[in-house]
Design a protein around this motif. Structure first.
Motif, PDB file in Angstrom:
ATOM      1  N   VAL A 188     -94.655 -55.412  67.684  1.00  0.00           N
ATOM      2  CA  VAL A 188     -95.354 -54.573  66.687  1.00  0.00           C
ATOM      3  C   VAL A 188     -94.336 -53.857  65.806  1.00  0.00           C
ATOM      4  O   VAL A 188     -93.362 -53.276  66.308  1.00  0.00           O
ATOM      5  N   SER A 189     -94.566 -53.907  64.498  1.00  0.00           N
ATOM      6  CA  SER A 189     -93.731 -53.191  63.539  1.00  0.00           C
ATOM      7  C   SER A 189     -94.616 -52.256  62.718  1.00  0.00           C
ATOM      8  O   SER A 189     -95.843 -52.351  62.761  1.00  0.00           O
ATOM      9  N   ALA A 190     -93.985 -51.347  61.982  1.00  0.00           N
ATOM     10  CA  ALA A 190     -94.729 -50.360  61.188  1.00  0.00           C
ATOM     11  C   ALA A 190     -94.371 -50.519  59.718  1.00  0.00           C
ATOM     12  O   ALA A 190     -93.208 -50.775  59.375  1.00  0.00           O
ATOM     13  N   PHE A 191     -95.376 -50.341  58.866  1.00  0.00           N
ATOM     14  CA  PHE A 191     -95.182 -50.524  57.430  1.00  0.00           C
ATOM     15  C   PHE A 191     -95.755 -49.338  56.659  1.00  0.00           C
ATOM     16  O   PHE A 191     -96.848 -48.853  56.963  1.00  0.00           O
ATOM     17  N   LEU A 192     -94.994 -48.897  55.649  1.00  0.00           N
ATOM     18  CA  LEU A 192     -95.424 -47.825  54.747  1.00  0.00           C
ATOM     19  C   LEU A 192     -96.137 -48.484  53.573  1.00  0.00           C
ATOM     20  O   LEU A 192     -95.508 -49.226  52.794  1.00  0.00           O
ATOM     21  N   VAL A 193     -97.435 -48.240  53.447  1.00  0.00           N
ATOM     22  CA  VAL A 193     -98.246 -48.999  52.489  1.00  0.00           C
ATOM     23  C   VAL A 193     -99.054 -48.053  51.589  1.00  0.00           C
ATOM     24  O   VAL A 193     -99.954 -47.356  52.068  1.00  0.00           O
ATOM     25  N   PRO A 194     -98.762 -48.025  50.284  1.00  0.00           N
ATOM     26  CA  PRO A 194     -99.624 -47.262  49.375  1.00  0.00           C
ATOM     27  C   PRO A 194    -101.040 -47.836  49.413  1.00  0.00           C
ATOM     28  O   PRO A 194    -101.232 -49.054  49.427  1.00  0.00           O
ATOM     29  N   MET A 195    -102.038 -46.944  49.446  1.00  0.00           N
ATOM     30  CA  MET A 195    -103.425 -47.396  49.612  1.00  0.00           C
ATOM     31  C   MET A 195    -103.999 -48.062  48.361  1.00  0.00           C
ATOM     32  O   MET A 195    -105.079 -48.648  48.413  1.00  0.00           O
ATOM     33  N   ASP A 196    -103.266 -47.987  47.221  1.00  0.00           N
ATOM     34  CA  ASP A 196    -103.754 -48.689  46.027  1.00  0.00           C
ATOM     35  C   ASP A 196    -103.145 -50.078  45.894  1.00  0.00           C
ATOM     36  O   ASP A 196    -103.295 -50.745  44.867  1.00  0.00           O
ATOM     37  N   THR A 197    -102.454 -50.543  46.941  1.00  0.00           N
ATOM     38  CA  THR A 197    -101.888 -51.893  46.925  1.00  0.00           C
ATOM     39  C   THR A 197    -103.027 -52.915  46.877  1.00  0.00           C
ATOM     40  O   THR A 197    -104.000 -52.784  47.617  1.00  0.00           O
ATOM     41  N   PRO A 198    -102.926 -53.932  46.018  1.00  0.00           N
ATOM     42  CA  PRO A 198    -103.988 -54.940  45.954  1.00  0.00           C
ATOM     43  C   PRO A 198    -104.254 -55.572  47.328  1.00  0.00           C
ATOM     44  O   PRO A 198    -103.300 -55.859  48.069  1.00  0.00           O
ATOM     45  N   GLY A 199    -105.546 -55.748  47.630  1.00  0.00           N
ATOM     46  CA  GLY A 199    -105.913 -56.353  48.917  1.00  0.00           C
ATOM     47  C   GLY A 199    -106.344 -55.339  49.964  1.00  0.00           C
ATOM     48  O   GLY A 199    -106.887 -55.707  50.999  1.00  0.00           O
ATOM     49  N   ILE A 200    -106.085 -54.045  49.689  1.00  0.00           N
ATOM     50  CA  ILE A 200    -106.520 -53.001  50.633  1.00  0.00           C
ATOM     51  C   ILE A 200    -107.890 -52.472  50.198  1.00  0.00           C
ATOM     52  O   ILE A 200    -108.101 -52.173  49.023  1.00  0.00           O
ATOM     53  N   SER A 201    -108.803 -52.366  51.141  1.00  0.00           N
ATOM     54  CA  SER A 201    -110.080 -51.710  50.866  1.00  0.00           C
ATOM     55  C   SER A 201    -110.471 -50.876  52.084  1.00  0.00           C
ATOM     56  O   SER A 201    -109.947 -51.093  53.183  1.00  0.00           O
ATOM     57  N   THR A 202    -111.354 -49.915  51.878  1.00  0.00           N
ATOM     58  CA  THR A 202    -111.823 -49.095  53.002  1.00  0.00           C
ATOM     59  C   THR A 202    -113.343 -49.206  53.091  1.00  0.00           C
ATOM     60  O   THR A 202    -114.025 -49.379  52.077  1.00  0.00           O
ATOM     61  N   GLY A 203    -113.832 -49.103  54.311  1.00  0.00           N
ATOM     62  CA  GLY A 203    -115.277 -49.098  54.511  1.00  0.00           C
ATOM     63  C   GLY A 203    -115.862 -47.765  54.104  1.00  0.00           C
ATOM     64  O   GLY A 203    -115.136 -46.812  53.818  1.00  0.00           O
ATOM     65  N   SER A 204    -117.196 -47.688  54.076  1.00  0.00           N
ATOM     66  CA  SER A 204    -117.809 -46.392  53.806  1.00  0.00           C
ATOM     67  C   SER A 204    -117.558 -45.490  55.005  1.00  0.00           C
ATOM     68  O   SER A 204    -117.473 -45.970  56.141  1.00  0.00           O
ATOM     69  N   PRO A 205    -117.398 -44.171  54.789  1.00  0.00           N
ATOM     70  CA  PRO A 205    -117.086 -43.264  55.899  1.00  0.00           C
ATOM     71  C   PRO A 205    -118.122 -43.370  57.018  1.00  0.00           C
ATOM     72  O   PRO A 205    -119.324 -43.439  56.758  1.00  0.00           O
TER      73      PRO A 205
END
Length: 394
Positions: A188-205
């Motif tokens: 397992v590795s860790a990545f710092l990822v801006p949430m506006d990066t293409p391909g990222i989406s979030t579900g409804s709360p």
């Protein structure tokens, strides 16, 4: 944790803490009804918290933060947790697990990029838990594969129950960089990822039992391309270790929060017991009510003493893995017992939503679950005890 962390100058911190306590009592408590009704912390209050520097309290001074040590940080969290949990939630990932992961594992370039963002109030989230895995990293499904077009990585997977995900600016995402599970979770590795990066989406709360105004949701990663510099520490196989080290900090935060909220609930019960009359006198004069109040005070004091001890040890550079887990377990379970007694002190009113006791009861339940359930932490504590015994008697 670096050894002997002096933190902010003691007098300066006491002034800041006094100002914060006043802010909590005079500004945040009166706004609780609005937070609960709207299921959101008002934008104006978030801006005020940014101006007070709350989003960067644990960031080193050279990067523009307040540079608080662990003892001071826990006291701030404890004070902020006297009110509705949403207030702590909005900045807690920044100053707890995210800042801690940067401190423990980031490259200098990553610190220079992300610490100032935390200070200015960008909101962070921490992507470890998945639909099929939480503490069990061997079952992690999210993958990071080398980008064939360059030196970067491509992330795919789903993260679940991620605090602040719906409005986060940046995420620390744990992902498999090896197909097979490796010793010490080196897959397992860790990545710092801006949430506006293409391909990222979030579900409804997600709709929750309590903690109105604090939001969690899924994060979906669909062929999310990140540069090589996004890999925390610049090395694969270290992510889970960084995550676990930062969870020590997260567990102190949850323990401090549970302790602060228990104090709020008890203060509410004392006031109610003095105002509510039965048989012609305040119920506070009845000995069985007094026993519940006294038991709550005893347990809160024990948790406060544990908090002072574990944070002092952290500031001295000691390994606090077991003690942070022990504090989190005790404080969260204690808070559950206190809010249960508080409902009992309120009697029938304690079951009604118009009184605070019912909300305290619902809000407190999550403390025994997140940053490691009580049961997972019992296993972890026992594993270390047995390992130490074997080392001494092997």
């Amino acid at each position: 944790m670096s050894a002997h962390n002096p933190g902010m100058d003691a007098d300066t911190f006491e002034q800041f803490h006094e100002q914060l306590t006043r802010y909590v009592r005079e500004r945040l408590i009166p706004a609780e009804e609005e937070v609960i009704a709207d299921d959101a912390v008002p934008a104006q209050i978030i801006d005020e918290m940014r101006e007070m520097g709350l989003f960067g309290i644990s960031v080193p001074e050279e990067y523009g933060g307040a540079g608080l040590n662990v003892t001071q940080y826990a006291r701030v969290v404890n004070t902020m947790s006297y009110v509705a949990p949403a207030y702590r939630s909005i900045f807690s990932i920044n100053v707890g697990m995210f800042a801690s992961a940067l401190k423990n594992g980031a490259t200098e370039a990553q610190r220079a990029e992300y610490y100032p963002k935390l200070v200015e109030g960008k909101i962070a989230c921490f992507g470890l838990t998945e639909p099929g895995s939480g503490s069990d990293s061997a079952a992690m499904q999210t993958t990071a594969t080398r980008d064939p077009d360059g030196n970067g990585w491509v992330l795919n997977g789903t993260k679940r129950y991620i605090t602040n995900a719906p409005h986060a600016d940046v995420a620390l995402i744990m992902a498999r960089t090896e197909k097979e599970a490796l010793p010490k979770n080196a897959h397992v590795s860790a990545f710092l990822v801006p949430m506006d990066t293409p391909g990222i989406s979030t579900g409804s709360p997600d709709k929750k039992m309590g903690q109105a105004g604090s939001h969690i949701s899924d994060i979906m990663l669909d062929d999310v391309k990140v540069p090589g510099e996004a890999l925390l520490g610049g090395e694969t196989g270290k992510g889970f270790r960084f995550a676990m080290q930062s969870l020590d900090n997260g567990r102190i935060s949850v323990g401090a929060a549970a302790t602060g909220y228990a104090r709020r609930a008890l203060d509410s019960a004392i006031r109610y017991a003095n105002e509510r009359k039965a048989f012609g006198e305040p119920i506070a004069r009845f000995q069985l009510i007094q026993a519940m109040l006294a038991d709550s005070e005893i347990e809160i004091y024990a948790a406060e003493a544990m908090m002072a001890d574990v944070t002092a040890r952290a500031d001295r550079g000691e390994n606090i893995l077991v003690k942070a887990a022990a504090f989190k377990v005790f404080a969260s379970e204690m808070c559950g017992r206190v809010v249960d007694r508080v409902v009992q002190v309120y009697g029938g009113a304690g079951y009604l939503a118009e009184y605070d006791a019912e909300r305290f009861f619902r809000d407190a339940r999550i403390y025994r679950i997140y940053e490691g359930t009580t049961q997972i932490l019992q296993l972890q504590i026992a594993k270390h005890m047995l390992r130490e015994w074997e080392a001494a008697n092997g």
